[in-house]
Design a protein around this motif. Structure first.
Motif, PDB file in Angstrom:
ATOM      1  N   TYR A   1       0.843  -1.351   0.128  1.00 16.31           N
ATOM      2  CA  TYR A   1       0.050  -0.009   0.020  1.00 16.31           C
ATOM      3  C   TYR A   1       0.786   1.174  -0.175  1.00 16.31           C
ATOM      4  CZ  TYR A   1      -3.917  -2.862   1.315  1.00 16.31           C
ATOM      5  OH  TYR A   1      -5.191  -4.073   1.267  1.00 16.31           O
TER       6      TYR A   1
ATOM      7  N   ASN B   1      -0.990 -12.251   5.061  1.00 16.32           N
ATOM      8  CA  ASN B   1      -1.535 -11.166   5.988  1.00 16.32           C
ATOM      9  C   ASN B   1      -0.739 -10.656   6.917  1.00 16.32           C
ATOM     10  OD1 ASN B   1      -4.210 -11.521   4.351  1.00 16.32           O
ATOM     11  ND2 ASN B   1      -4.566 -13.416   5.537  1.00 16.32           N
TER      12      ASN B   1
ATOM     13  N   LEU C   1      -9.930   2.819   2.509  1.00 19.52           N
ATOM     14  CA  LEU C   1      -9.251   1.695   2.601  1.00 19.52           C
ATOM     15  C   LEU C   1      -7.875   1.730   2.570  1.00 19.52           C
ATOM     16  CD1 LEU C   1     -11.821  -0.913   0.692  1.00 19.52           C
ATOM     17  CD2 LEU C   1     -11.709  -0.455   3.328  1.00 19.52           C
ATOM     18  N   GLN C   2      -7.084   2.700   2.275  1.00 17.83           N
ATOM     19  CA  GLN C   2      -5.733   3.077   2.386  1.00 17.83           C
ATOM     20  C   GLN C   2      -5.095   2.915   3.584  1.00 17.83           C
ATOM     21  OE1 GLN C   2      -2.789   2.779   1.192  1.00 17.83           O
ATOM     22  NE2 GLN C   2      -3.193   4.130  -0.356  1.00 17.83           N
ATOM     23  N   LEU C   3      -4.431   1.743   3.743  1.00 16.40           N
ATOM     24  CA  LEU C   3      -3.730   1.364   5.208  1.00 16.40           C
ATOM     25  C   LEU C   3      -2.512   2.308   5.361  1.00 16.40           C
ATOM     26  CD1 LEU C   3      -3.876  -2.493   5.178  1.00 16.40           C
ATOM     27  CD2 LEU C   3      -5.392  -0.858   6.169  1.00 16.40           C
TER      28      LEU C   3
ATOM     29  N   ARG D   1      -9.870   6.419  13.544  1.00 16.08           N
ATOM     30  CA  ARG D   1      -9.092   6.078  12.186  1.00 16.08           C
ATOM     31  C   ARG D   1      -8.079   5.459  12.464  1.00 16.08           C
ATOM     32  NH1 ARG D   1      -9.284   4.032   7.408  1.00 16.08           N
ATOM     33  NH2 ARG D   1      -7.672   5.339   5.732  1.00 16.08           N
TER      34      ARG D   1
ATOM     35  N   ASP E   1      -8.336   2.193  13.822  1.00 19.77           N
ATOM     36  CA  ASP E   1      -8.787   0.988  12.961  1.00 19.77           C
ATOM     37  C   ASP E   1      -7.743   0.639  12.076  1.00 19.77           C
ATOM     38  OD1 ASP E   1     -10.786  -0.244  11.175  1.00 19.77           O
ATOM     39  OD2 ASP E   1     -10.654   1.341   9.847  1.00 19.77           O
ATOM     40  N   LEU E   2      -6.858   1.603  11.597  1.00 15.59           N
ATOM     41  CA  LEU E   2      -5.695   1.147  10.851  1.00 15.59           C
ATOM     42  C   LEU E   2      -4.659   0.411  11.480  1.00 15.59           C
ATOM     43  CD1 LEU E   2      -5.078   4.515   8.697  1.00 15.59           C
ATOM     44  CD2 LEU E   2      -6.039   2.478   7.908  1.00 15.59           C
TER      45      LEU E   2
ATOM     46  N   SER F   1      -5.283  -1.940  13.747  1.00 15.86           N
ATOM     47  CA  SER F   1      -5.714  -3.290  14.078  1.00 15.86           C
ATOM     48  C   SER F   1      -5.597  -3.729  12.469  1.00 15.86           C
ATOM     49  CB  SER F   1      -7.203  -3.199  14.148  1.00 15.86           C
ATOM     50  OG  SER F   1      -8.048  -2.477  13.487  1.00 15.86           O
ATOM     51  N   LYS F   2      -5.726  -3.119  11.447  1.00 19.63           N
ATOM     52  CA  LYS F   2      -5.974  -3.406  10.055  1.00 19.63           C
ATOM     53  C   LYS F   2      -4.214  -4.055   9.608  1.00 19.63           C
ATOM     54  CE  LYS F   2      -9.956  -1.624   8.120  1.00 19.63           C
ATOM     55  NZ  LYS F   2     -10.514  -0.775   7.207  1.00 19.63           N
ATOM     56  N   LEU F   3      -3.544  -3.355  10.399  1.00 11.28           N
ATOM     57  CA  LEU F   3      -1.841  -3.599  10.099  1.00 11.28           C
ATOM     58  C   LEU F   3      -1.514  -4.861  10.666  1.00 11.28           C
ATOM     59  CD1 LEU F   3      -0.288  -0.103  10.194  1.00 11.28           C
ATOM     60  CD2 LEU F   3      -0.842  -1.392   8.310  1.00 11.28           C
ATOM     61  N   GLY F   4      -2.550  -5.532  11.638  1.00  8.14           N
ATOM     62  CA  GLY F   4      -2.177  -6.646  12.116  1.00  8.14           C
ATOM     63  C   GLY F   4      -1.571  -6.327  13.779  1.00  8.14           C
TER      64      GLY F   4
END
Length: 195
Positions: free
Chosen positions: A40, A64, A164-166, A178, A181-182, A184-187
């Motif tokens: 990304y 992932n 949706l841009q990580l 925000r 949220d990011l 958590s999406k980064l793992g």
């Protein structure tokens, strides 16, 4: 560091507060059967109020799992947001090529072409367009570099909506919701939280 101000100390204080409140945060790497690479890329157009240079950011996932990330001020002023995003795209592609060399040395093959995500459609268009335009002459080297790697099938570019841009986390100051949220999406996980 050469001209510290009160706002700089406030920023450092916020960073230290965040680090103190999250001592158990870290990345969890899980074994996966297939290995794909996703990158990304993002940029904040003219984000520096001092010299109007943009900041590029990227993050790379193998499967992932987040494996590498970076945020860096660009070395020259961009004349458009597409140019700033395009430079970030080139940096992300360089990182992907570097990771390919490392994985090849380890005898690990990537299952499919690398997915290069960008939220700027014009930057993606420049990457795929072999025609030289007057408005892109100043980024000609990056354009040829990206086009060459796209033509050989190593990477494919994909538009990702801004929401949706990580890589936003690496280029912009974000509201707390925000940001979380990011993260958590980064793992990132917190080993101190109950499962």
């Amino acid at each position: 560091m050469h001209d510290p101000r009160n706002r700089h100390m406030q920023a450092v204080d916020k960073i230290l507060q965040y680090l103190k409140s999250s001592p158990g945060k870290g990345l969890l790497f899980k074994r996966e059967d297939t290995l794909g690479m996703k990158i990304y890329t993002d940029a904040d157009y003219a984000g520096s109020i001092t010299d109007r240079k943009s900041t590029s950011g990227y993050c790379m996932f193998l499967g992932n799992s987040l494996v590498t990330w970076r945020s860096k001020k660009q070395d020259r002023v961009s004349r458009s947001s597409a140019e700033a995003e395009f430079r970030a795209l080139a940096q992300g592609m360089c990182e992907g090529l570097w990771m390919e060399i490392i994985l090849d040395d380890l005898k690990i093959k990537i299952d499919s072409p690398v997915q290069l995500y960008c939220d700027n459609k014009f930057a993606i268009s420049i990457a795929h367009n072999p025609v030289q335009h007057d408005r892109t002459k100043h980024i000609e080297i990056d354009r040829h570099f990206i086009k060459d790697n796209l033509d050989r099938g190593f990477m494919i570019t994909t538009h990702v909506p801004t929401g949706l841009q990580l890589a936003d986390i690496f280029t912009k100051g974000l509201p707390q919701g925000r940001f979380q949220d990011l993260v958590s999406k980064l793992g990132m996980i917190d080993i101190h939280l109950p499962t």
